[in-house]
Design a protein around this motif. Sequence first.
Motif, PDB file in Angstrom:
ATOM      1  N   ALA A 218      -5.146  10.107  15.503  1.00  0.00           N
ATOM      2  CA  ALA A 218      -4.000   9.910  14.872  1.00  0.00           C
ATOM      3  C   ALA A 218      -2.708   9.726  15.677  1.00  0.00           C
ATOM      4  O   ALA A 218      -1.901   8.832  15.375  1.00  0.00           O
ATOM      5  N   ALA A 219      -2.659   9.654  17.121  1.00  0.00           N
ATOM      6  CA  ALA A 219      -1.692   9.191  17.872  1.00  0.00           C
ATOM      7  C   ALA A 219      -1.657   7.737  17.723  1.00  0.00           C
ATOM      8  O   ALA A 219      -0.781   7.048  17.866  1.00  0.00           O
ATOM      9  N   THR A 220      -2.871   7.188  17.744  1.00  0.00           N
ATOM     10  CA  THR A 220      -3.231   5.643  17.567  1.00  0.00           C
ATOM     11  C   THR A 220      -2.634   5.218  16.325  1.00  0.00           C
ATOM     12  O   THR A 220      -1.636   3.960  16.477  1.00  0.00           O
ATOM     13  N   LEU A 221      -2.808   5.786  15.363  1.00  0.00           N
ATOM     14  CA  LEU A 221      -2.406   5.562  14.033  1.00  0.00           C
ATOM     15  C   LEU A 221      -0.699   5.584  14.086  1.00  0.00           C
ATOM     16  O   LEU A 221      -0.077   4.798  13.392  1.00  0.00           O
ATOM     17  N   ASP A 222      -0.282   6.599  14.908  1.00  0.00           N
ATOM     18  CA  ASP A 222       1.431   6.839  14.842  1.00  0.00           C
ATOM     19  C   ASP A 222       1.834   5.464  15.761  1.00  0.00           C
ATOM     20  O   ASP A 222       3.179   4.997  15.146  1.00  0.00           O
ATOM     21  N   ARG A 223       1.240   4.894  16.434  1.00  0.00           N
ATOM     22  CA  ARG A 223       1.900   3.393  17.002  1.00  0.00           C
ATOM     23  C   ARG A 223       1.427   2.359  16.200  1.00  0.00           C
ATOM     24  O   ARG A 223       1.704   1.361  16.491  1.00  0.00           O
ATOM     25  N   GLY A 224       1.011   2.325  14.806  1.00  0.00           N
ATOM     26  CA  GLY A 224       0.940   1.270  13.809  1.00  0.00           C
ATOM     27  C   GLY A 224      -0.351   0.817  13.725  1.00  0.00           C
ATOM     28  O   GLY A 224      -0.404  -0.195  13.050  1.00  0.00           O
TER      29      GLY A 224
END
Length: 409
Positions: free
Chosen positions: A359-365
């Motif tokens: 999810a954190a990776t997704l938050d970065r785009g």
Amino acid sequence: MTEVPKSSADEPWPVRVVSQKVGAWIARLGWVWVDGQVAQISRRPGASTVFLTLRDPSADLSLTVTTNRDVLDAGAPELREGARVVLHAKPEFYAARGTLSLRADEIRQVGLGELLARLEKLKKLLAAEGLFDRARKRRLPFLPGRIGLITGRASAAERDVLTNARRRWPAVEFRTVNVAVQGPTAVPQIVDALKVLDADPTVDVIVIARGGGGIEDLLPFSDEALCRAVFACRTPVVSAIGHETDAPLLDYVADVRASTPTDAAKRVVPDLGEELRLIEQARHRLQRAVRNLVDRESHRLDLLRSRPVLARPQVMVEQRATEVGALRQRAGRCLAHRLGAAEDELRHTLARLRALSPAATLDRGYAIVQRADGHVVRAAGEVAGGDRLRVRLAEGELAATVEGRAATG
């Protein structure tokens, strides 16, 4: 009818023939030495023949002895009834009367020294056989139910035993058998009385008592037959013969030796007054012991009550409450410390987890592309034109269709 024997061997003998044959057999015995006690002396005035009745000291048996007055005067001029004699005689059977007697040609009165030597020899014999063994002597009962007494009739010994015993214990019971205590009939009578009392189950102890006297008078109480009869008794026997210095063989065989008849009375029954005094002393000792025990335990209770823990019992509760409070505080501190450390560790773990979370990776785009079967697409070669894809973004999802693949450089 009775059939009469026909053979000579079976024919009955006349009385005279039997008497003659018995006399002939006795005549073949010859001269013998005989030991006995003189029961009776018959000196007829003017007659040269003296008749004696000689009795066995240990058995109810006697024989008539005839002798010449000169023989008696030469061997035992001062012979009296009851004396012990040794005589040289020949047995004679009088066929007319059917009686047996002795005809003596020598009579000797047994002297004191010889009597003492015989007693010493008999003493050693009985001791060797174990009749004097202390290990077999029985203890007298503390309070006999009935006492058997063997003594002379209306004698001082009988009076001493009865009077002193009843003075010591008034309720004592006696079974008294009166016997001759000297002379040729003494031993058989004492032995018979001993058997009667020993067979009586109510008699718990037997006393044989006689007053003082000379050595000759006390001879029956050193007789072997009497000693063996006492040894065979099942009932404890007390010997009370003569004075302190007298010591017939009966004293060694009896279970208890009393120095006098009075001493025998003191030994067979306890003194009522003394027993009452002992009971009173025991009661006083018991009372003192109980009082001392009560005083000692009372003192111990006072000491216990004076201790602070009993003077102020709440002190112990307060101390325990303080200890419990301290333990609770210590437990609280330990628990808070552990919870704080666990919280910090959880926070750090959560931060690491979040940093590594997709999810954190997704938050970065970034986005996650999955085929319709859920497989994550990592390379363009994994899909073909027209495949439907699912694109997951940080917020929401997109549905896409593959139209073509771009060239890889």
